[in-house]
Scaffold this motif. Structure first.
Motif, PDB file in Angstrom:
ATOM      1  N   LEU A  13       0.667  -0.614   0.079  1.00 46.71           N
ATOM      2  CA  LEU A  13       0.138   0.221  -0.124  1.00 46.71           C
ATOM      3  C   LEU A  13       0.977   0.865  -0.202  1.00 46.71           C
ATOM      4  O   LEU A  13       0.368   2.290  -0.268  1.00 46.71           O
ATOM      5  N   GLU A  14       1.737   1.137   0.562  1.00 43.14           N
ATOM      6  CA  GLU A  14       3.249   2.407   1.128  1.00 43.14           C
ATOM      7  C   GLU A  14       3.636   2.705  -0.827  1.00 43.14           C
ATOM      8  O   GLU A  14       4.200   3.855  -0.849  1.00 43.14           O
ATOM      9  N   SER A  15       4.221   1.764  -1.577  1.00 45.35           N
ATOM     10  CA  SER A  15       4.867   1.419  -2.287  1.00 45.35           C
ATOM     11  C   SER A  15       3.911   2.438  -3.796  1.00 45.35           C
ATOM     12  O   SER A  15       2.781   2.765  -3.485  1.00 45.35           O
ATOM     13  N   LYS A  16       4.805   2.903  -4.856  1.00 45.04           N
ATOM     14  CA  LYS A  16       4.321   3.350  -5.796  1.00 45.04           C
ATOM     15  C   LYS A  16       4.676   2.136  -7.341  1.00 45.04           C
ATOM     16  O   LYS A  16       5.372   1.680  -7.285  1.00 45.04           O
ATOM     17  N   GLY A  17       3.303   2.613  -7.811  1.00 49.06           N
ATOM     18  CA  GLY A  17       3.597   1.346  -9.286  1.00 49.06           C
ATOM     19  C   GLY A  17       3.230   0.056  -9.103  1.00 49.06           C
ATOM     20  O   GLY A  17       2.801  -1.099  -7.763  1.00 49.06           O
ATOM     21  N   ASP A  18       3.149  -1.006  -9.641  1.00 46.07           N
ATOM     22  CA  ASP A  18       3.186  -2.477 -10.162  1.00 46.07           C
ATOM     23  C   ASP A  18       3.790  -3.673  -9.719  1.00 46.07           C
ATOM     24  O   ASP A  18       3.118  -4.337  -9.359  1.00 46.07           O
ATOM     25  N   LYS A  19       4.501  -2.788  -9.363  1.00 49.54           N
ATOM     26  CA  LYS A  19       5.673  -4.195 -10.004  1.00 49.54           C
ATOM     27  C   LYS A  19       6.337  -4.657  -7.650  1.00 49.54           C
ATOM     28  O   LYS A  19       6.025  -5.865  -7.828  1.00 49.54           O
ATOM     29  N   PRO A  70      -9.152   2.121   7.623  1.00 50.24           N
ATOM     30  CA  PRO A  70      -9.170   3.124   7.731  1.00 50.24           C
ATOM     31  C   PRO A  70      -7.859   4.443   8.308  1.00 50.24           C
ATOM     32  O   PRO A  70      -8.034   5.241   8.290  1.00 50.24           O
ATOM     33  N   GLU A  71      -7.334   3.527   8.702  1.00 49.34           N
ATOM     34  CA  GLU A  71      -6.129   4.578   9.602  1.00 49.34           C
ATOM     35  C   GLU A  71      -4.832   4.764   8.361  1.00 49.34           C
ATOM     36  O   GLU A  71      -4.749   5.599   8.760  1.00 49.34           O
ATOM     37  N   ILE A  72      -5.061   3.687   7.979  1.00 52.73           N
ATOM     38  CA  ILE A  72      -3.692   3.872   6.879  1.00 52.73           C
ATOM     39  C   ILE A  72      -4.126   4.573   5.581  1.00 52.73           C
ATOM     40  O   ILE A  72      -3.444   4.589   5.027  1.00 52.73           O
ATOM     41  N   ASP A  94      -2.647   8.618   5.845  1.00 50.12           N
ATOM     42  CA  ASP A  94      -1.535   8.381   4.761  1.00 50.12           C
ATOM     43  C   ASP A  94      -0.975   8.240   4.088  1.00 50.12           C
ATOM     44  O   ASP A  94      -0.978   8.733   3.076  1.00 50.12           O
ATOM     45  N   VAL A  95      -2.178   7.193   3.782  1.00 48.72           N
ATOM     46  CA  VAL A  95      -2.392   6.563   2.206  1.00 48.72           C
ATOM     47  C   VAL A  95      -3.449   7.003   1.836  1.00 48.72           C
ATOM     48  O   VAL A  95      -4.487   6.418   1.547  1.00 48.72           O
ATOM     49  N   PRO A  96      -3.726   7.920   0.399  1.00 51.80           N
ATOM     50  CA  PRO A  96      -5.112   8.442   0.418  1.00 51.80           C
ATOM     51  C   PRO A  96      -5.667   6.890  -0.868  1.00 51.80           C
ATOM     52  O   PRO A  96      -7.139   7.131  -0.796  1.00 51.80           O
ATOM     53  N   HIS A  97      -4.654   6.462  -1.624  1.00 57.94           N
ATOM     54  CA  HIS A  97      -5.402   5.939  -2.549  1.00 57.94           C
ATOM     55  C   HIS A  97      -5.270   4.327  -1.905  1.00 57.94           C
ATOM     56  O   HIS A  97      -5.509   3.253  -3.196  1.00 57.94           O
TER      57      HIS A  97
END
Length: 468
Positions: free
Chosen positions: A374-380, A415-417, A420-423
């Motif tokens: 969830l905190e990473s970027k991209g599909d890898k 909900p708490e996550i 910090d991570v809107p998406h």
């Protein structure tokens, strides 16, 4: 015809068998008849009847001579043994005859003593005055009655294990001990076995198996040797066991490259636990030609030289997985996942997770993996984590319960996550769908994923309120 009649008449008169004169005259007459018969034989005037009569006469004469010779021999024996007949008694009287009821031997052999000292024979219970003592019952006697002989004690005989069967019998006991960790059960099982002169090999086999296992297995083995020392295994047997392992190091290093260092730790722990005497270490130090054995002794020397560890090397194998702090375990799992995202080596990640030895805490790995996605970027990152969880699921390293608990923890904290991570919701939904397609999670777990409804602006007539 007249000649045959005369010859028959003459032969009949001269025959010693039928003539009365021969009976009265004795042997003289027979010799005269024999001469006349010989002359008649020479002249060839014998008839078949005369020949048959002559043969019968010769047989009768031979029998008479045999009777005379046997009577002379018996007379000589009676004269040579005067004690058998009392003097002044008639040998032809009933008193002079042999007593048929006498128990002396009549075969002419032996010393003339009665058979069995006079205590043998039918219906005889032994010699006079003989006292019979109580005899111990013989179990091999066909008349032996077990019920009437009192209590019978049966002893269990355990056959001695052969050298080939020793390893097959000991290995399951040690492997089972690695699961339950009860030294008393191992001691009880060893008492039921007859190891014989190969008793010391139990320690060497246990250490060899521990070298191939985990750190917790080595810790359990050190405790087992400490508990069995002095009870089931003597100090001499412990020394023989470690001596055998030192000689087998060139073979053990093929499967376990770190075997010399581990064996050095085993020896240091055994000396600290008073399983091995200090003289065992001093006897080998500086006198070993094998490089691997020298490395093991050097490792043991370093550990024993530490004053704070000489009392008891409890932490020589580290702290067990269940005894580690939770924060330390979380830190190790985060480091494991980060290394995997960089290297992509699934086997190394699996090896690191097994070394932690916390199968009850694997749900934390699932939780940390999802949060990292969830905190990473991209599909890898999504695809790599799905592959990692799939391998752990297929190998059974992560069970269904651990997998469900890890996902459910993320569902509860989503909900708490999301702060910090809107998406986070959209990423979570896509991650759950991919996991379901790869058969990592069940349909029920996929449907339990919380979803945030789409928000839309209504017309200005609605007051500009956002409705979902």
């Amino acid at each position: 015809m007249a000649t045959e009649v005369d010859t028959w008449t003459t032969g009949a008169q001269n025959d010693g068998v039928f003539s009365l004169q021969d009976q009265l005259g004795g042997e003289g007459g027979s010799y005269g008849a024999e001469d006349e018969l010989n002359e008649a034989e020479v002249n060839g005037n014998w008839t078949p009847q005369e020949k048959a009569l002559h043969e019968a006469r010769l047989k009768a004469k031979a029998k008479r001579r045999l009777r005379k010779s046997s009577s002379r021999d018996s007379t000589r024996e009676s004269l040579s043994e005067p004690s058998s007949i009392e003097p002044g008694t008639d040998p032809h009287s009933p008193k002079g005859k042999i007593n048929t009821n006498d128990r002396k031997s009549r075969t002419g052999k032996g010393r003339g003593l009665p058979k069995k000292g006079g205590a043998g024979g039918k219906g005889v219970w032994g010699a006079a005055g003989m006292v019979y003592e109580m005899e111990e019952p013989d179990a091999k006697d066909p008349n032996y009655d077990e019920s009437s002989q009192g209590d019978t004690i049966y002893a269990t005989v355990v056959p001695e294990l052969e050298e080939g069967e020793l390893e097959k019998t000991v290995n399951p006991i040690v492997q089972e001990y690695f699961e339950h960790g009860d030294t008393k059960e191992v001691e009880m099982l060893l008492k039921e076995l007859n190891l014989g002169p190969h008793r010391y090999e139990f320690s060497s086999l246990a250490v060899s198996l521990a070298l191939e296992g985990k750190a917790s297995h080595r810790e359990l083995t050190s405790r087992l040797l400490s508990d069995l020392s002095g009870k089931m295994l003597s100090g001499n047997e412990m020394e023989r066991a470690f001596d055998k392992i030192l000689k087998e190091l060139p073979d053990l290093i093929l499967d376990t490259p770190e075997a010399p260092q581990m064996l050095g730790q085993f020896m240091a722990r055994a000396i600290a636990d008073h399983v091995l005497p200090m003289s065992f270490f001093n006897r080998y130090k500086g006198k070993v030609d094998c490089d691997y054995a020298r490395a093991a002794l050097d490792r043991a020397s370093v550990l024993l030289s530490m004053k704070k560890e000489i009392v008891r090397l409890d932490n020589v194998w580290g702290v067990g997985g269940g005894q580690r702090p939770v924060k330390h375990l979380i830190k190790e799992m985060n480091l494991l996942l980060k290394e995997y995202l960089v290297s992509g080596d699934v086997s190394e990640a699996e090896h690191c997770l097994r070394d932690l030895e916390v199968p009850h805490f694997h749900h934390e790995l699932v939780y940390e993996a999802i949060v990292m996605v969830l905190e990473s970027k991209g599909d890898k990152a999504i695809q790599m984590m799905v592959n990692l969880l799939k391998v752990f699921w297929q190998t059974g390293l992560i069970t269904l319960d651990q997998m469900n608990r890890g996902f459910q923890r993320v569902y509860d904290e989503l909900p708490e996550i999301n702060l910090d991570v809107p998406h986070a919701h959209s990423i979570m939904e896509s991650f759950v769908d991919v996991c379901f397609q790869e058969s990592v999670i069940t349909k029920q777990l996929r449907d339990a994923c919380p979803s945030r409804g789409r928000k839309r602006f209504v017309s200005e007539g609605d007051g500009g309120m956002i409705k979902s």
